[in-house]
Design a protein around this motif. Sequence first.
Motif, PDB file in Angstrom:
ATOM      1  N   ARG A   1      16.120  12.331  28.164  1.00  0.00           N
ATOM      2  CA  ARG A   1      15.074  11.695  28.955  1.00  0.00           C
ATOM      3  C   ARG A   1      14.750  10.287  28.440  1.00  0.00           C
ATOM      4  O   ARG A   1      14.815  10.015  27.243  1.00  0.00           O
ATOM      5  N   LYS A   2      14.386   9.407  29.379  1.00  0.00           N
ATOM      6  CA  LYS A   2      14.015   8.040  29.005  1.00  0.00           C
ATOM      7  C   LYS A   2      12.529   7.789  29.251  1.00  0.00           C
ATOM      8  O   LYS A   2      11.980   6.777  28.816  1.00  0.00           O
ATOM      9  N   ILE A   3      11.901   8.667  30.014  1.00  0.00           N
ATOM     10  CA  ILE A   3      10.482   8.509  30.355  1.00  0.00           C
ATOM     11  C   ILE A   3       9.745   9.763  29.914  1.00  0.00           C
ATOM     12  O   ILE A   3      10.258  10.872  30.073  1.00  0.00           O
ATOM     13  N   GLY A   4       8.545   9.574  29.372  1.00  0.00           N
ATOM     14  CA  GLY A   4       7.689  10.725  29.099  1.00  0.00           C
ATOM     15  C   GLY A   4       7.873  11.308  27.710  1.00  0.00           C
ATOM     16  O   GLY A   4       8.532  10.742  26.829  1.00  0.00           O
ATOM     17  N   GLU A   5       7.284  12.479  27.567  1.00  0.00           N
ATOM     18  CA  GLU A   5       7.181  13.217  26.321  1.00  0.00           C
ATOM     19  C   GLU A   5       8.489  13.275  25.519  1.00  0.00           C
ATOM     20  O   GLU A   5       8.517  13.088  24.312  1.00  0.00           O
ATOM     21  N   PHE A   6       9.594  13.541  26.204  1.00  0.00           N
ATOM     22  CA  PHE A   6      10.847  13.827  25.502  1.00  0.00           C
ATOM     23  C   PHE A   6      11.704  12.584  25.264  1.00  0.00           C
ATOM     24  O   PHE A   6      12.786  12.678  24.693  1.00  0.00           O
ATOM     25  N   SER A   7      11.183  11.425  25.693  1.00  0.00           N
ATOM     26  CA  SER A   7      11.978  10.215  25.472  1.00  0.00           C
ATOM     27  C   SER A   7      12.023   9.868  23.987  1.00  0.00           C
ATOM     28  O   SER A   7      12.846   9.066  23.556  1.00  0.00           O
TER      29      SER A   7
ATOM     30  N   PRO B   1      -0.115  24.279  32.259  1.00  0.00           N
ATOM     31  CA  PRO B   1       0.727  24.266  31.047  1.00  0.00           C
ATOM     32  C   PRO B   1       1.783  23.161  31.101  1.00  0.00           C
ATOM     33  O   PRO B   1       2.508  23.036  32.080  1.00  0.00           O
ATOM     34  N   VAL B   2       1.837  22.386  30.045  1.00  0.00           N
ATOM     35  CA  VAL B   2       2.764  21.247  29.975  1.00  0.00           C
ATOM     36  C   VAL B   2       3.641  21.393  28.736  1.00  0.00           C
ATOM     37  O   VAL B   2       3.152  21.740  27.667  1.00  0.00           O
ATOM     38  N   LEU B   3       4.940  21.127  28.901  1.00  0.00           N
ATOM     39  CA  LEU B   3       5.823  21.136  27.734  1.00  0.00           C
ATOM     40  C   LEU B   3       5.650  19.831  26.977  1.00  0.00           C
ATOM     41  O   LEU B   3       5.721  18.750  27.569  1.00  0.00           O
ATOM     42  N   ARG B   4       5.422  19.940  25.681  1.00  0.00           N
ATOM     43  CA  ARG B   4       5.232  18.732  24.878  1.00  0.00           C
ATOM     44  C   ARG B   4       6.074  18.814  23.621  1.00  0.00           C
ATOM     45  O   ARG B   4       6.556  19.882  23.247  1.00  0.00           O
ATOM     46  N   LEU B   5       6.195  17.678  22.993  1.00  0.00           N
ATOM     47  CA  LEU B   5       6.954  17.623  21.756  1.00  0.00           C
ATOM     48  C   LEU B   5       5.953  17.480  20.616  1.00  0.00           C
ATOM     49  O   LEU B   5       5.277  16.460  20.503  1.00  0.00           O
ATOM     50  N   VAL B   6       5.816  18.528  19.805  1.00  0.00           N
ATOM     51  CA  VAL B   6       4.840  18.482  18.709  1.00  0.00           C
ATOM     52  C   VAL B   6       5.573  18.792  17.409  1.00  0.00           C
ATOM     53  O   VAL B   6       6.229  19.839  17.298  1.00  0.00           O
ATOM     54  N   ASP B   7       5.474  17.886  16.441  1.00  0.00           N
ATOM     55  CA  ASP B   7       6.161  18.040  15.149  1.00  0.00           C
ATOM     56  C   ASP B   7       7.641  18.384  15.339  1.00  0.00           C
ATOM     57  O   ASP B   7       8.175  19.306  14.699  1.00  0.00           O
ATOM     58  N   GLY B   8       8.266  17.694  16.266  1.00  0.00           N
ATOM     59  CA  GLY B   8       9.696  17.894  16.471  1.00  0.00           C
ATOM     60  C   GLY B   8      10.063  19.173  17.200  1.00  0.00           C
ATOM     61  O   GLY B   8      11.239  19.533  17.292  1.00  0.00           O
ATOM     62  N   LYS B   9       9.060  19.886  17.705  1.00  0.00           N
ATOM     63  CA  LYS B   9       9.366  21.131  18.424  1.00  0.00           C
ATOM     64  C   LYS B   9       8.832  21.062  19.852  1.00  0.00           C
ATOM     65  O   LYS B   9       7.824  20.408  20.119  1.00  0.00           O
ATOM     66  N   VAL B  10       9.527  21.782  20.758  1.00  0.00           N
ATOM     67  CA  VAL B  10       9.065  21.845  22.141  1.00  0.00           C
ATOM     68  C   VAL B  10       8.029  22.965  22.246  1.00  0.00           C
ATOM     69  O   VAL B  10       8.325  24.121  21.943  1.00  0.00           O
TER      70      VAL B  10
ATOM     71  N   ASP C   1      -1.762  23.884  27.250  1.00  0.00           N
ATOM     72  CA  ASP C   1      -2.597  23.772  28.448  1.00  0.00           C
ATOM     73  C   ASP C   1      -3.370  22.460  28.398  1.00  0.00           C
ATOM     74  O   ASP C   1      -4.023  22.159  27.395  1.00  0.00           O
ATOM     75  N   VAL C   2      -3.300  21.687  29.469  1.00  0.00           N
ATOM     76  CA  VAL C   2      -4.039  20.416  29.539  1.00  0.00           C
ATOM     77  C   VAL C   2      -4.807  20.405  30.861  1.00  0.00           C
ATOM     78  O   VAL C   2      -4.507  21.203  31.763  1.00  0.00           O
ATOM     79  N   PRO C   3      -5.790  19.507  31.031  1.00  0.00           N
ATOM     80  CA  PRO C   3      -6.487  19.445  32.320  1.00  0.00           C
ATOM     81  C   PRO C   3      -5.479  19.238  33.458  1.00  0.00           C
ATOM     82  O   PRO C   3      -4.631  18.335  33.393  1.00  0.00           O
ATOM     83  N   ALA C   4      -5.583  20.086  34.485  1.00  0.00           N
ATOM     84  CA  ALA C   4      -4.578  20.074  35.556  1.00  0.00           C
ATOM     85  C   ALA C   4      -4.513  18.724  36.270  1.00  0.00           C
ATOM     86  O   ALA C   4      -3.455  18.309  36.752  1.00  0.00           O
ATOM     87  N   LEU C   5      -5.649  18.046  36.313  1.00  0.00           N
ATOM     88  CA  LEU C   5      -5.708  16.760  37.003  1.00  0.00           C
ATOM     89  C   LEU C   5      -4.767  15.735  36.357  1.00  0.00           C
ATOM     90  O   LEU C   5      -4.178  14.902  37.036  1.00  0.00           O
TER      91      LEU C   5
END
Length: 483
Positions: free
Chosen positions: A405-411, A344-353, A357-361
């Motif tokens: 955050r400056k790197i990744g999903e939430f930047s 499970p990964v936290l992502r930003l979708v349509d302005g919401k956290v 679930d994504v491939p664990a690799l």
Amino acid sequence: MPDGTLVDYDGLIPNNVGLNQDARLRRALETWHPGYIDWWKQMGPDGFQDALVYLRTAVGVDADGWAKFDYVRMPDYQWGVLLAPQVEGRKIGFGAHKGEPAWQEVPGEYRSMLRRLLVIQGDTEPASVEQQRHLGATAPSLYDMRNLFQVNVEEGRHLWAMVYLLQKYFGRDGREEAEELLRRRSGDRDTPRMLGAFNEATPDWLSFFMFTTFTDRDGKMQLAALAQSGFDPLSRTCRFMLTEEAHHMFVGETGVMRVIQRTCQAMRDAGIDDPTDVARVRKLGVIDLPTIQKKINLHVAVTLDLFGNEISTNAANAFNAGIKGRYREEHINDDHQLREATYPVLRLVDGKVVREDVPALSALNMRLRDDFVADAANGVRRWNVAIQNAGYDYRLTFPHVGFNRKIGEFSRAHVDPDGNVLDAAAWTKRSGDFLPDAADGDYIASLMQPVRGAGEYAGWIAPPKVGIDGKPGSFEYVRIENS
Ligand code: BYC
């Protein structure tokens, strides 16, 4: 005496890797050595190169190998090459090569991947020394000054550790990378260090304690992941580095703890019941808890960026290759190949956290970051216990992983420390509530007055519970008369 637990101190470079039997490597390291010493004198602790510092030097890589403490001038410190002992019959524990014997030489197909990881790791070590080089001048005690310098010389040794691997296993490329590691400079516009956090300033001692609590803990997590490596020399190098890293986190966590204890004591003595009455607390010459919270927020966010993108093919490839594993890989109960698994990964979708679930690799950076958060949050809990024990109903919190955050999903978004997504206007208006502003920085800077009497401490920090190497409170950890 290759691969033993005793360190050979006869040559210029102390080592337990049989340098005397490897003339080519010895020459390469001895050629690099003067440049390193020049770098240390130029970029290491400013103003204290001639001071005698009560430092520990590793004389062995087993549990007792730590015990040598003595006064040393830092440029004379015996930086060496130390690997944890070889484990007979070690197998690769994860990825496509799981179960094969660990590599003693670099596998050709993974050469550039390995080199990149070694260079990134190596780059952080001198960077932190550069970031901290002005702190000696404002040390709140000789005890703290000595701890700073101990951390610095060990970061220098960690650079040696990576340079050893580059020089031994990567020929001319490795020698060039080793030179570059001495050439880049933290915060330099033209030749900056590679990762964001290592170009930030460390302007005061609270920042130093936060850095060693959080950023050194990223070091712990990354080294633990690299210690799993199928490339055995890297694994052994990182295993030994981890023993040093533990002390750095101790310095950080107890440092912040002592700041908190002093603040609470001063508030008690002055009859202050409300720790958020910042103006009143500051009149006491201590650091108020809300400012400590802002420093936590700042340093956690910068450190979380060091885990890279949540979804990363680099991380997937390194795992698949058997080069970089997960934290405590051997204790995880799965196939260690992650063929079917999701994470499970936290992502930003349509302005919401949202949690997806994504491939664990592909989510290995995220997983390591989660392990970091769990580990680091324990430290914050211990600080809160101290606040509660002092009778204050104030809780320090670990900010949301999306914050600043400056790197990744939430930047791409403005997320507050509670995890709420803010619009740009609200962020601009409120960011001073979350992060230290210029006034906070000025106030902390005003407290940073050196205290150099043996056994004396600045008024904003409590003395430690115990001395280094069992020394009494009045011990002179640094003799600065010469510097
Ligand atoms: N700043 O696929 P991604 C320590 C780059 S601390 C700038 O997510 P990956 C210590 C990334 O390089 C531990 N750039 O990357 C503590 C990549 O660029 P390229 C240090 C960043 O590889 C205190 C691109 O973005 N050790 O020891 O999965 C004192 C795509 O990103 C940053 C290590 O980090 C950033 N923050 O993950 C002293 C271990 N983040 O190559 C010492 C070795 C990402 O595509 N390094 N990028 O041009 C690694 O394992 C990984 O390289 C990282 C990044 C975890 C850093």
